[in-house]
Enzyme design. Sequence first.
Site, mmCIF file in Angstrom:
data_model
loop_
_atom_site.group_PDB
_atom_site.id
_atom_site.type_symbol
_atom_site.label_atom_id
_atom_site.label_comp_id
_atom_site.label_asym_id
_atom_site.label_seq_id
_atom_site.Cartn_x
_atom_site.Cartn_y
_atom_site.Cartn_z
ATOM 1 N N VAL A 138 0.466 40.081 39.126
ATOM 2 C CA VAL A 138 1.122 40.668 40.309
ATOM 3 C C VAL A 138 1.817 41.987 39.952
ATOM 4 O O VAL A 138 1.639 43.002 40.637
ATOM 5 C CB VAL A 138 2.152 39.677 40.925
ATOM 6 N N ALA A 155 9.431 46.436 32.401
ATOM 7 C CA ALA A 155 9.750 45.614 31.216
ATOM 8 C C ALA A 155 8.688 44.538 31.026
ATOM 9 O O ALA A 155 8.323 43.846 31.975
ATOM 10 C CB ALA A 155 11.122 44.967 31.402
ATOM 11 N N LYS A 196 8.956 31.355 42.745
ATOM 12 C CA LYS A 196 9.323 30.108 43.464
ATOM 13 C C LYS A 196 9.903 29.066 42.530
ATOM 14 O O LYS A 196 10.754 28.272 42.929
ATOM 15 C CB LYS A 196 8.130 29.545 44.230
ATOM 16 N N GLY A 220 1.971 33.468 48.995
ATOM 17 C CA GLY A 220 1.441 34.773 48.562
ATOM 18 C C GLY A 220 1.624 35.894 49.561
ATOM 19 O O GLY A 220 2.751 36.287 49.885
ATOM 20 N N ASP A 241 3.907 23.502 41.973
ATOM 21 C CA ASP A 241 3.999 24.806 42.649
ATOM 22 C C ASP A 241 4.142 24.610 44.165
ATOM 23 O O ASP A 241 4.999 25.238 44.802
ATOM 24 C CB ASP A 241 2.735 25.623 42.317
ATOM 25 N N LYS A 275 7.356 25.552 46.730
ATOM 26 C CA LYS A 275 7.230 26.317 47.979
ATOM 27 C C LYS A 275 7.719 25.484 49.161
ATOM 28 O O LYS A 275 8.351 26.013 50.081
ATOM 29 C CB LYS A 275 5.785 26.746 48.174
#
Length: 440
Positions: free
Chosen positions: A17, A46, A106, A135, A202, A206
Amino acid sequence: MIDYRHLRVALLGAGAVGSQVAALLLQHGDELADRAGASLQLAGIAVRDVDAPRDTDLPQELFTTDAESLILGADIVIELIGGIEPARTYLLQAINSGADVVTANKALLATHGPEIFDAADQVGAQVYYEAAAAGAIPIIRPLRDSLAGDRVQRIMGIVNGTTNYILDRMDTEGAAFGDVLAQAQALGYAESDPTADVEGYDAAQKAAILASLAFHTAVPLEAVHREGITQVTAQMVEDARRAGYVIKLLAVCERLTGHGSPTGEAISVRVYPALVPRSHPLASVHGANNAVFVEAEAAGSLMFYGAGAGGVQTASAVLGDVVSAARRHIAGGVGVGESTRANLPVLEIGHAVTQYQITLEVDDRPGVLATIATTLSEGRVSIATVEQTVIADDGETGARARLVIGTHKAREQDLSDTVERLAVSDVAPHVVSVLRVEGD
Ligand code: NDP
Ligand code: HSE
């Protein structure tokens, strides 16, 4: 050319991402400045390893391993490292140094959300996290802002791209679980540890985030019931298809009434693989796409659909947040905190009410069906449909049959107690699977 005020943007992480966010920020800088009312200067990126290969071509001089120096002096900090630490520490440092923060994390928000939101409240900063659920799909803002005047009753969604990709390929191609998982990883959908996807962690994170926003209640991750898809076999997918269903990993967040809180209201938040009728719109959510249904008291049913994972798709949601953060920074004033005043109790899975499909293998002899029907009736589980298929007699076990029992709505606790009683009853069925049916 307008002489915009310059805002320094620090980017933490340049993976699937982050690298796309950096590229788009550099590529569309002028347009973004016009929309934000400020010029967004990418002050640095970074990472762990400045020499690691990147998905996009980015100026090497932007990279640093010194995240802390980058954070100090930034107006907006974008955290795309993932995981808990050091992401948590960096976000807190950014907030305490006066920056607004944007994150897609998340895992962090579902576990340390209250700490991060409190820190932001203390200094009047704001935390933006549109990419942390589903997303690229705008779902955080609709829940937080557009529906702030309504009462959300239920959310039902496919919120994990990796598992939807796997289940979809198993359904459409009869593909094997392991092969498709490897492809989902190669496409950048899966988390660095894919257990987070396939075991439902995951999706549970969410679900906690969406339920917190929808019901104005801080929903702790531990209160979310979670089951993943590793127990879903090719046979179950095939059986579902023949019965007119498709198996999807769903997040269900709903408001329940009559449960003893001061208002009589409570919520249930759960993630599990469920049978969805093929005619339901969620059944046609293919690949790594996500879809979220929201039912609200006044608005009625709303559906949000689109890419739930993927680097560039997720970057779209992150950049939307960056523009919002920049606008706020320019306008000044304190950030809008999280609304958790309703503080509703989150009930255990046993209180959930839904339909079920129970698949059993039994001896094909008189009285078996009657015993099963009696056990279900005694357990307050009402039968809606029964389908029996005779399994060939292999000469050793005697005649066997496969029974697929569809139930009317039942309480989860009643259903699971009943299935346990059935398993130790005289007819001792082999319980092949018990799946919830949602959206019927
Ligand atoms: P990646 O694993 O691809 O990238 C992580 C990046 O963080 C890498 O650039 C890595 O550096 C950097 N990083 C890791 N540890 C440190 C550290 N200690 N200090 C500095 N940098 C560090 O993650 P993704 O881009 O896939 O995900 C980022 C976030 O977005 C996560 O929270 C994820 O859950 C979320 N998300 C991801 C989606 C997706 O489709 N991938 C969709 C929606 C949300 P290096 O490159 O040097 O190793
Ligand atoms: N691993 C996640 C998914 C990324 O597959 O949906 C998006 O949060």
